[in-house]
Every structure is written in C-alpha cells, then in structure tokens.
Design a protein around this motif. Structure first.
Motif, PDB file in Angstrom:
ATOM      1  N   ASP A 209       0.796  -1.222   0.000  1.00 53.04           N
ATOM      2  CA  ASP A 209       0.000   0.000   0.000  1.00 53.04           C
ATOM      3  C   ASP A 209       0.830   1.273   0.000  1.00 53.04           C
ATOM      4  O   ASP A 209       0.285   2.371   0.026  1.00 53.04           O
ATOM      5  N   SER A 210       2.153   1.140  -0.030  1.00 56.72           N
ATOM      6  CA  SER A 210       3.021   2.318  -0.035  1.00 56.72           C
ATOM      7  C   SER A 210       4.413   1.908  -0.502  1.00 56.72           C
ATOM      8  O   SER A 210       4.750   0.720  -0.540  1.00 56.72           O
ATOM      9  N   GLY A 211       5.209   2.914  -0.827  1.00 55.67           N
ATOM     10  CA  GLY A 211       6.602   2.651  -1.174  1.00 55.67           C
ATOM     11  C   GLY A 211       7.346   2.008  -0.016  1.00 55.67           C
ATOM     12  O   GLY A 211       8.189   1.130  -0.212  1.00 55.67           O
ATOM     13  N   ALA A 212       7.010   2.422   1.206  1.00 58.24           N
ATOM     14  CA  ALA A 212       7.659   1.842   2.391  1.00 58.24           C
ATOM     15  C   ALA A 212       7.326   0.363   2.526  1.00 58.24           C
ATOM     16  O   ALA A 212       8.187  -0.448   2.895  1.00 58.24           O
ATOM     17  N   ALA A 213       6.089  -0.013   2.229  1.00 58.53           N
ATOM     18  CA  ALA A 213       5.705  -1.425   2.304  1.00 58.53           C
ATOM     19  C   ALA A 213       6.457  -2.234   1.253  1.00 58.53           C
ATOM     20  O   ALA A 213       6.919  -3.347   1.533  1.00 58.53           O
ATOM     21  N   LEU A 214       6.603  -1.677   0.056  1.00 62.63           N
ATOM     22  CA  LEU A 214       7.325  -2.367  -1.012  1.00 62.63           C
ATOM     23  C   LEU A 214       8.790  -2.571  -0.631  1.00 62.63           C
ATOM     24  O   LEU A 214       9.314  -3.681  -0.729  1.00 62.63           O
ATOM     25  N   ILE A 215       9.430  -1.523  -0.165  1.00 65.90           N
ATOM     26  CA  ILE A 215      10.847  -1.639   0.202  1.00 65.90           C
ATOM     27  C   ILE A 215      11.003  -2.588   1.384  1.00 65.90           C
ATOM     28  O   ILE A 215      11.954  -3.374   1.438  1.00 65.90           O
ATOM     29  N   GLY A 216      10.057  -2.558   2.316  1.00 69.55           N
ATOM     30  CA  GLY A 216      10.099  -3.478   3.450  1.00 69.55           C
ATOM     31  C   GLY A 216       9.998  -4.928   2.996  1.00 69.55           C
ATOM     32  O   GLY A 216      10.679  -5.805   3.531  1.00 69.55           O
ATOM     33  N   TRP A 217       9.151  -5.186   1.995  1.00 69.18           N
ATOM     34  CA  TRP A 217       9.020  -6.540   1.469  1.00 69.18           C
ATOM     35  C   TRP A 217      10.334  -6.976   0.838  1.00 69.18           C
ATOM     36  O   TRP A 217      10.807  -8.081   1.073  1.00 69.18           O
ATOM     37  N   TYR A 218      10.926  -6.111   0.023  1.00 70.60           N
ATOM     38  CA  TYR A 218      12.194  -6.443  -0.622  1.00 70.60           C
ATOM     39  C   TYR A 218      13.295  -6.726   0.397  1.00 70.60           C
ATOM     40  O   TYR A 218      14.089  -7.648   0.218  1.00 70.60           O
ATOM     41  N   VAL A 219      13.338  -5.944   1.463  1.00 67.51           N
ATOM     42  CA  VAL A 219      14.356  -6.161   2.504  1.00 67.51           C
ATOM     43  C   VAL A 219      14.089  -7.480   3.218  1.00 67.51           C
ATOM     44  O   VAL A 219      14.998  -8.293   3.403  1.00 67.51           O
ATOM     45  N   HIS A 220      12.847  -7.732   3.622  1.00 63.72           N
ATOM     46  CA  HIS A 220      12.530  -8.976   4.333  1.00 63.72           C
ATOM     47  C   HIS A 220      12.776 -10.195   3.450  1.00 63.72           C
ATOM     48  O   HIS A 220      13.192 -11.248   3.937  1.00 63.72           O
ATOM     49  N   ALA A 221      12.536 -10.055   2.149  1.00 61.97           N
ATOM     50  CA  ALA A 221      12.758 -11.158   1.208  1.00 61.97           C
ATOM     51  C   ALA A 221      14.239 -11.386   0.935  1.00 61.97           C
ATOM     52  O   ALA A 221      14.606 -12.390   0.321  1.00 61.97           O
ATOM     53  N   GLY A 222      15.088 -10.467   1.378  1.00 66.90           N
ATOM     54  CA  GLY A 222      16.524 -10.611   1.160  1.00 66.90           C
ATOM     55  C   GLY A 222      16.991 -10.099  -0.189  1.00 66.90           C
ATOM     56  O   GLY A 222      18.132 -10.346  -0.586  1.00 66.90           O
ATOM     57  N   LEU A 223      16.134  -9.397  -0.899  1.00 66.08           N
ATOM     58  CA  LEU A 223      16.524  -8.848  -2.196  1.00 66.08           C
ATOM     59  C   LEU A 223      17.357  -7.579  -2.053  1.00 66.08           C
ATOM     60  O   LEU A 223      18.208  -7.299  -2.893  1.00 66.08           O
ATOM     61  N   LEU A 224      17.088  -6.810  -1.025  1.00 63.40           N
ATOM     62  CA  LEU A 224      17.864  -5.608  -0.737  1.00 63.40           C
ATOM     63  C   LEU A 224      18.379  -5.697   0.691  1.00 63.40           C
ATOM     64  O   LEU A 224      17.676  -6.192   1.578  1.00 63.40           O
ATOM     65  N   ALA A 225      19.590  -5.209   0.889  1.00 66.90           N
ATOM     66  CA  ALA A 225      20.213  -5.300   2.212  1.00 66.90           C
ATOM     67  C   ALA A 225      19.567  -4.355   3.215  1.00 66.90           C
ATOM     68  O   ALA A 225      19.403  -4.695   4.382  1.00 66.90           O
TER      69      ALA A 225
ATOM     70  N   GLY B 205      17.870   5.939   2.151  1.00 69.37           N
ATOM     71  CA  GLY B 205      17.047   7.046   1.661  1.00 69.37           C
ATOM     72  C   GLY B 205      16.776   6.982   0.176  1.00 69.37           C
ATOM     73  O   GLY B 205      15.653   7.228  -0.271  1.00 69.37           O
ATOM     74  N   ALA B 206      17.788   6.649  -0.623  1.00 66.21           N
ATOM     75  CA  ALA B 206      17.603   6.560  -2.081  1.00 66.21           C
ATOM     76  C   ALA B 206      16.616   5.451  -2.428  1.00 66.21           C
ATOM     77  O   ALA B 206      15.766   5.616  -3.306  1.00 66.21           O
ATOM     78  N   ALA B 207      16.714   4.326  -1.734  1.00 63.54           N
ATOM     79  CA  ALA B 207      15.794   3.221  -1.989  1.00 63.54           C
ATOM     80  C   ALA B 207      14.373   3.617  -1.627  1.00 63.54           C
ATOM     81  O   ALA B 207      13.423   3.307  -2.357  1.00 63.54           O
ATOM     82  N   ARG B 208      14.217   4.305  -0.513  1.00 62.60           N
ATOM     83  CA  ARG B 208      12.873   4.728  -0.091  1.00 62.60           C
ATOM     84  C   ARG B 208      12.251   5.691  -1.096  1.00 62.60           C
ATOM     85  O   ARG B 208      11.066   5.596  -1.410  1.00 62.60           O
ATOM     86  N   ARG B 209      13.049   6.619  -1.609  1.00 64.30           N
ATOM     87  CA  ARG B 209      12.535   7.566  -2.606  1.00 64.30           C
ATOM     88  C   ARG B 209      12.171   6.842  -3.900  1.00 64.30           C
ATOM     89  O   ARG B 209      11.157   7.133  -4.517  1.00 64.30           O
ATOM     90  N   SER B 210      12.966   5.892  -4.297  1.00 70.84           N
ATOM     91  CA  SER B 210      12.727   5.142  -5.524  1.00 70.84           C
ATOM     92  C   SER B 210      11.516   4.221  -5.401  1.00 70.84           C
ATOM     93  O   SER B 210      10.794   4.007  -6.369  1.00 70.84           O
ATOM     94  N   ALA B 211      11.294   3.674  -4.222  1.00 67.62           N
ATOM     95  CA  ALA B 211      10.220   2.701  -4.023  1.00 67.62           C
ATOM     96  C   ALA B 211       8.846   3.285  -4.305  1.00 67.62           C
ATOM     97  O   ALA B 211       7.996   2.606  -4.880  1.00 67.62           O
ATOM     98  N   ALA B 212       8.626   4.540  -3.920  1.00 67.31           N
ATOM     99  CA  ALA B 212       7.323   5.151  -4.165  1.00 67.31           C
ATOM    100  C   ALA B 212       7.021   5.198  -5.657  1.00 67.31           C
ATOM    101  O   ALA B 212       5.891   4.938  -6.082  1.00 67.31           O
ATOM    102  N   GLY B 213       8.028   5.464  -6.472  1.00 63.37           N
ATOM    103  CA  GLY B 213       7.847   5.503  -7.912  1.00 63.37           C
ATOM    104  C   GLY B 213       7.702   4.123  -8.534  1.00 63.37           C
ATOM    105  O   GLY B 213       7.180   3.985  -9.632  1.00 63.37           O
ATOM    106  N   GLN B 214       8.158   3.094  -7.844  1.00 64.92           N
ATOM    107  CA  GLN B 214       8.104   1.722  -8.353  1.00 64.92           C
ATOM    108  C   GLN B 214       6.855   0.966  -7.914  1.00 64.92           C
ATOM    109  O   GLN B 214       6.625  -0.157  -8.347  1.00 64.92           O
ATOM    110  N   LEU B 215       6.046   1.563  -7.056  1.00 59.88           N
ATOM    111  CA  LEU B 215       4.889   0.876  -6.491  1.00 59.88           C
ATOM    112  C   LEU B 215       3.896   0.429  -7.569  1.00 59.88           C
ATOM    113  O   LEU B 215       3.443  -0.720  -7.571  1.00 59.88           O
ATOM    114  N   ALA B 216       3.564   1.303  -8.497  1.00 60.97           N
ATOM    115  CA  ALA B 216       2.609   0.935  -9.553  1.00 60.97           C
ATOM    116  C   ALA B 216       3.173  -0.189 -10.425  1.00 60.97           C
ATOM    117  O   ALA B 216       2.445  -1.115 -10.793  1.00 60.97           O
ATOM    118  N   ALA B 217       4.463  -0.142 -10.718  1.00 61.71           N
ATOM    119  CA  ALA B 217       5.095  -1.197 -11.519  1.00 61.71           C
ATOM    120  C   ALA B 217       5.074  -2.523 -10.771  1.00 61.71           C
ATOM    121  O   ALA B 217       4.864  -3.581 -11.378  1.00 61.71           O
TER     122      ALA B 217
END
Length: 188
Positions: free
Chosen positions: A38-54, A58-70
């Motif tokens: 439901d947000s860029g933060a949720a997306l980035i949190g999923w990627y971190v928990h999945a082990g895809l991102l360490a 800040g850069a990842a958080r800013r990018s995640a909001a733009g990647q949410l629709a994709a």
C-alpha cells in the motif's frame, strides 16, 4: 493514519519468492482483499525482508514510491500467468510479455546475474526485475512440485506435501481456521 505493513515470515510461506510476491494481498478469495503493498515503504520493506535488498536507505525509499505501480502491475501479470497454468490454459501473451519486459529492465546497473544464475539486485528497480525473472522461470519451466492456491484465501504455494494434496497456504492460519470451522459445524 495508516500503519505500515510489518512483514513477517508468515508472509513468506509459498516456497518460492515470486509466489510470495503474488501473495502480497490480504487474500485473493473470495474477492481480492486489502493490498499489502500500500506504499513505497511497504514495497521496500518486502524487498528487505525477502533478502533482495540489504537495507532501506534514503535513495531506496525515494525510488520505491515511484516503483509501487510497476510492482502491482508485475503482481497482476503474475496472477494471470499462474491462473492460466492452474487451469491448463494457454499463458496470456500480454501478461507473459509484461513479465519479460520487467525482467529485461534490470540487468546492468540495477541487477547482476552471476555465472551460476544467482541474481543480486542493486536497486529497487533491480529487486522488481529479480521477481520478474523468477516469475518468468515459473512460467516457462513450472516446478516439479505443483503450484496450488489456498482453498480459503487464494494465496499461492508450492505443494511440497508427500501426497501432493495440500489445501492451505499455512496450517497456522487457513488450515487451522478450516479445521475449527469443520469442528464447529460437526458439533452444530
């Protein structure tokens, strides 16, 4: 005020990263429930928990909001492919082409693929491409263990049970609820 999704191991029960990503809604049946992405933060949190991102810098958080629709579109395409496979139908060309395009977007700056096939995302875009690569793999080379959908919530999982008759995403949640409902019905 909306609270952020807290990803736990209970969200990662499918046995495959792409299937876990497909399960990023509260439920799929009988109708699609709340979107956990439901947000860029949720997306980035999923990627971190999945082990895809360490980490979620800040850069990842800013990018995640733009990647949410994709990311949501990627999940929709994955659902279309999985449902076609489950019903034995031809894979939908548009969904498969979309998965391939998402996978193609990553290699290079955003994603590294080692000689042994190990995928290492470097960015949020790369993490999405890693999911797309895994989804393409599921589509073109289905696993030996069948992909099933939970009878209660619709989440996908690899059926690793001995008899290949698993019905629930998790015994802890849906399996327990089904058994309690059957017990109550029997005691009537």
């Amino acid at each position: 005020m909306k609270t952020a999704v807290r990803w736990t191991d209970d969200h990662f029960i499918a046995g495959d990263l792409a299937l876990d990503f497909a399960n990023t809604v509260f439920r799929r049946l009988p109708e699609v429930g709340a979107d956990l992405l439901d947000s860029g933060a949720a997306l980035i949190g999923w990627y971190v928990h999945a082990g895809l991102l360490a980490s979620a810098d800040g850069a990842a958080r800013r990018s995640a909001a733009g990647q949410l629709a994709a990311a949501r579109l990627l999940r929709d395409r994955l659902w279309a492919v999985l449902e076609a496979q489950r019903s034995g139908a031809e894979l939908p060309a548009e969904a498969l082409a979309g998965l391939l395009a998402s996978a193609q977007a990553g290699p290079g700056r955003d994603l590294v693929v080692a000689a042994d096939g190990t995928v290492t995302p470097r960015t949020v875009t790369g993490a999405g491409a890693a999911i797309a690569l895994r989804a393409v793999g599921l589509a073109l080379s289905p696993p030996v263990r069948p992909v099933r959908s939970c009878d209660r919530c619709g989440w996908y999982f690899l059926d690793t049970s001995r008899g290949r008759r698993r019905r629930w995403c998790s015994m802890k949640t849906c399996g327990n609820q089904a058994k309690v409902a059957r017990f109550r019905e029997a005691r009537g």
